[in-house]
Design a protein around this motif. Structure first.
Motif, PDB file in Angstrom:
ATOM      1  N   GLY A 153       0.815  -1.201   0.000  1.00 58.01           N
ATOM      2  CA  GLY A 153       0.000   0.000   0.000  1.00 58.01           C
ATOM      3  C   GLY A 153       0.853   1.257   0.000  1.00 58.01           C
ATOM      4  O   GLY A 153       2.022   1.254   0.422  1.00 58.01           O
ATOM      5  N   LEU A 154       0.245   2.334  -0.473  1.00 57.15           N
ATOM      6  CA  LEU A 154       0.964   3.597  -0.569  1.00 57.15           C
ATOM      7  C   LEU A 154       1.471   4.071   0.782  1.00 57.15           C
ATOM      8  O   LEU A 154       2.547   4.670   0.885  1.00 57.15           O
ATOM      9  CB  LEU A 154       0.043   4.654  -1.194  1.00 57.15           C
ATOM     10  CG  LEU A 154       0.645   6.044  -1.435  1.00 57.15           C
ATOM     11  CD1 LEU A 154       1.802   5.957  -2.418  1.00 57.15           C
ATOM     12  CD2 LEU A 154      -0.430   6.996  -1.949  1.00 57.15           C
ATOM     13  N   PHE A 155       0.704   3.804   1.834  1.00 54.66           N
ATOM     14  CA  PHE A 155       1.056   4.302   3.168  1.00 54.66           C
ATOM     15  C   PHE A 155       1.536   3.189   4.100  1.00 54.66           C
ATOM     16  O   PHE A 155       1.594   3.383   5.321  1.00 54.66           O
ATOM     17  CB  PHE A 155      -0.149   5.012   3.791  1.00 54.66           C
ATOM     18  CG  PHE A 155      -0.649   6.173   2.966  1.00 54.66           C
ATOM     19  CD1 PHE A 155       0.068   7.360   2.917  1.00 54.66           C
ATOM     20  CD2 PHE A 155      -1.818   6.066   2.223  1.00 54.66           C
ATOM     21  CE1 PHE A 155      -0.378   8.425   2.149  1.00 54.66           C
ATOM     22  CE2 PHE A 155      -2.279   7.126   1.454  1.00 54.66           C
ATOM     23  CZ  PHE A 155      -1.554   8.308   1.425  1.00 54.66           C
ATOM     24  N   ALA A 156       1.877   2.040   3.545  1.00 55.85           N
ATOM     25  CA  ALA A 156       2.361   0.933   4.370  1.00 55.85           C
ATOM     26  C   ALA A 156       3.713   1.284   4.982  1.00 55.85           C
ATOM     27  O   ALA A 156       4.587   1.861   4.323  1.00 55.85           O
ATOM     28  CB  ALA A 156       2.468  -0.341   3.543  1.00 55.85           C
ATOM     29  N   ALA A 157       3.883   0.922   6.232  1.00 59.77           N
ATOM     30  CA  ALA A 157       5.160   1.161   6.909  1.00 59.77           C
ATOM     31  C   ALA A 157       6.233   0.266   6.300  1.00 59.77           C
ATOM     32  O   ALA A 157       5.933  -0.810   5.778  1.00 59.77           O
ATOM     33  CB  ALA A 157       5.014   0.876   8.396  1.00 59.77           C
ATOM     34  N   PRO A 158       7.487   0.692   6.353  1.00 59.47           N
ATOM     35  CA  PRO A 158       8.560  -0.156   5.814  1.00 59.47           C
ATOM     36  C   PRO A 158       8.745  -1.408   6.666  1.00 59.47           C
ATOM     37  O   PRO A 158       8.623  -1.364   7.894  1.00 59.47           O
ATOM     38  CB  PRO A 158       9.792   0.756   5.867  1.00 59.47           C
ATOM     39  CG  PRO A 158       9.476   1.777   6.907  1.00 59.47           C
ATOM     40  CD  PRO A 158       7.990   1.979   6.841  1.00 59.47           C
ATOM     41  N   ASP A 159       9.034  -2.515   5.992  1.00 58.63           N
ATOM     42  CA  ASP A 159       9.279  -3.758   6.710  1.00 58.63           C
ATOM     43  C   ASP A 159      10.568  -3.661   7.517  1.00 58.63           C
ATOM     44  O   ASP A 159      11.455  -2.853   7.222  1.00 58.63           O
ATOM     45  CB  ASP A 159       9.376  -4.927   5.726  1.00 58.63           C
ATOM     46  CG  ASP A 159       8.075  -5.153   4.967  1.00 58.63           C
ATOM     47  OD1 ASP A 159       7.007  -4.870   5.530  1.00 58.63           O
ATOM     48  OD2 ASP A 159       8.137  -5.601   3.805  1.00 58.63           O
ATOM     49  N   ASP A 160      10.660  -4.508   8.536  1.00 55.55           N
ATOM     50  CA  ASP A 160      11.854  -4.563   9.380  1.00 55.55           C
ATOM     51  C   ASP A 160      12.354  -6.005   9.405  1.00 55.55           C
ATOM     52  O   ASP A 160      12.097  -6.751  10.357  1.00 55.55           O
ATOM     53  CB  ASP A 160      11.517  -4.074  10.792  1.00 55.55           C
ATOM     54  CG  ASP A 160      12.751  -3.964  11.683  1.00 55.55           C
ATOM     55  OD1 ASP A 160      13.851  -4.341  11.225  1.00 55.55           O
ATOM     56  OD2 ASP A 160      12.600  -3.514  12.834  1.00 55.55           O
ATOM     57  N   PRO A 161      13.064  -6.431   8.332  1.00 56.11           N
ATOM     58  CA  PRO A 161      13.499  -7.831   8.250  1.00 56.11           C
ATOM     59  C   PRO A 161      14.372  -8.262   9.427  1.00 56.11           C
ATOM     60  O   PRO A 161      14.329  -9.434   9.822  1.00 56.11           O
ATOM     61  CB  PRO A 161      14.292  -7.884   6.937  1.00 56.11           C
ATOM     62  CG  PRO A 161      13.771  -6.727   6.134  1.00 56.11           C
ATOM     63  CD  PRO A 161      13.456  -5.666   7.139  1.00 56.11           C
ATOM     64  N   ALA A 162      15.144  -7.337   9.991  1.00 54.87           N
ATOM     65  CA  ALA A 162      16.022  -7.705  11.101  1.00 54.87           C
ATOM     66  C   ALA A 162      15.219  -8.195  12.309  1.00 54.87           C
ATOM     67  O   ALA A 162      15.670  -9.072  13.054  1.00 54.87           O
ATOM     68  CB  ALA A 162      16.897  -6.515  11.490  1.00 54.87           C
ATOM     69  N   ARG A 163      14.029  -7.649  12.486  1.00 54.82           N
ATOM     70  CA  ARG A 163      13.155  -8.063  13.598  1.00 54.82           C
ATOM     71  C   ARG A 163      12.070  -9.020  13.120  1.00 54.82           C
ATOM     72  O   ARG A 163      11.158  -9.332  13.869  1.00 54.82           O
ATOM     73  CB  ARG A 163      12.526  -6.833  14.260  1.00 54.82           C
ATOM     74  CG  ARG A 163      13.516  -5.910  14.909  1.00 54.82           C
ATOM     75  CD  ARG A 163      12.821  -4.756  15.628  1.00 54.82           C
ATOM     76  NE  ARG A 163      11.991  -5.252  16.724  1.00 54.82           N
ATOM     77  CZ  ARG A 163      10.666  -5.119  16.806  1.00 54.82           C
ATOM     78  NH1 ARG A 163      10.011  -4.501  15.818  1.00 54.82           N
ATOM     79  NH2 ARG A 163       9.987  -5.583  17.840  1.00 54.82           N
ATOM     80  N   ARG A 164      12.168  -9.432  11.843  1.00 53.44           N
ATOM     81  CA  ARG A 164      11.183 -10.323  11.240  1.00 53.44           C
ATOM     82  C   ARG A 164       9.765  -9.738  11.332  1.00 53.44           C
ATOM     83  O   ARG A 164       8.798 -10.460  11.523  1.00 53.44           O
ATOM     84  CB  ARG A 164      11.212 -11.701  11.903  1.00 53.44           C
ATOM     85  CG  ARG A 164      12.535 -12.439  11.744  1.00 53.44           C
ATOM     86  CD  ARG A 164      12.477 -13.795  12.418  1.00 53.44           C
ATOM     87  NE  ARG A 164      13.717 -14.539  12.288  1.00 53.44           N
ATOM     88  CZ  ARG A 164      13.942 -15.722  12.818  1.00 53.44           C
ATOM     89  NH1 ARG A 164      12.973 -16.318  13.516  1.00 53.44           N
ATOM     90  NH2 ARG A 164      15.094 -16.338  12.672  1.00 53.44           N
TER      91      ARG A 164
END
Length: 266
Positions: free
Chosen positions: A175-186
């Motif tokens: 989505g346009l306003f989706a927060a960025p993923d944080d792969p380090a914290r899964r």
């Protein structure tokens, strides 16, 4: 006509052809606006047909009996159009050491079912490894934020071979306003199976390009809570279409009244 001394000359009426010509520019503007309004109404009608088809398709697939999930040799023949929301069964062993978490707000404030989860939390995505070595990401269900840590719900970390029945779900667009993923914290905010699998170190060749949402079968300890797949979709396209078509009719009426007044002036 010669004006009478001491009296102003009467104002001459415009020639008959001048009055229609004065409507050219307003008529062009009205036609352009009418085309836009009718186009938006037609677009909403096409969206309505698509949404009705989606609802019917999802209802048919979710009510059908579960079928065994194909192995990796059958994945290339599966597509979102044919298999999204299809009910399947898959057997294997969970890799609880490789859990990932998909942010989710459970419940609906307008139609709150207090027997179901409510509030902020996460879907627990756990790799399930079959006897053939295939890996399928299983959305085991919802846990509230304070129970994200597996240590707080150890009873639900079932071991040994299990069979999971659920719905095939293909990745969603970010989505346009989706927060960025944080792969380090899964921690993820978009259901992107490829990105999630990469963060968990899964073999792409042996990992399904879709996930499976587990059904509501209870698990020991009560968490995660399965059966949280969204199956009810907002469908207000007919209302929106009526709004646009209504505005188009209003525009026709307003311009007709305006043109009548201009043409009848003397």
């Amino acid at each position: 006509m010669t004006p009478t001394p001491g009296h102003p000359a009467p104002i001459a009426s415009p020639p008959p052809l001048a009055r229609p010509r004065s409507l050219v520019v307003p008529a062009i503007a009205a036609l352009l606006a009418l085309g836009i309004l009718v186009g938006l109404g037609s677009w909403q009608m096409s969206r309505l047909a698509w949404k009705n088809g989606l609802v019917a398709q999802v209802e048919q697939r979710t009510r059908a009996p579960a079928i065994p999930l194909p192995g990796r040799e059958g994945w290339p023949r599966m597509t979102p159009a044919r298999d999204d929301y299809r009910k399947v069964t898959v057997t294997g062993r969970f890799r609880h050491d490789a859990e990932a978490y998909l942010y989710h707000v459970a419940g609906d404030s307008r139609q709150a079912d207090r027997s179901r989860p409510q509030g902020q939390g996460y879907f627990v995505l756990t790799p399930l490894v079959t006897a053939a070595g295939d890996t399928v990401l299983v959305n085991r269900g919802f846990v509230p934020t304070e129970r994200r840590d597996p240590a707080t719900r150890s009873a639900g970390q079932v071991t040994g071979e299990v069979s999971v029945t659920g719905l095939v779900r293909y990745p969603e667009e970010r989505g346009l306003f989706a927060a960025p993923d944080d792969p380090a914290r899964r921690t993820f905010y978009t259901r992107d199976v490829t990105a999630i699998g990469r963060s968990l170190g899964l073999d792409p060749a042996a990992t399904a390009p879709f996930s499976v949402d587990a059904d509501a079968t209870p698990v020991p300890g009560g968490l995660p809570v399965g059966g949280e797949t969204r199956l009810v979709f907002a469908n207000r396209h007919f209302e929106y279409a009526l709004t646009w078509f209504g505005l188009a009719l209003t525009l026709v009426g307003v311009f007709g009244a305006y043109a009548y007044q201009r043409l009848r002036r003397r």
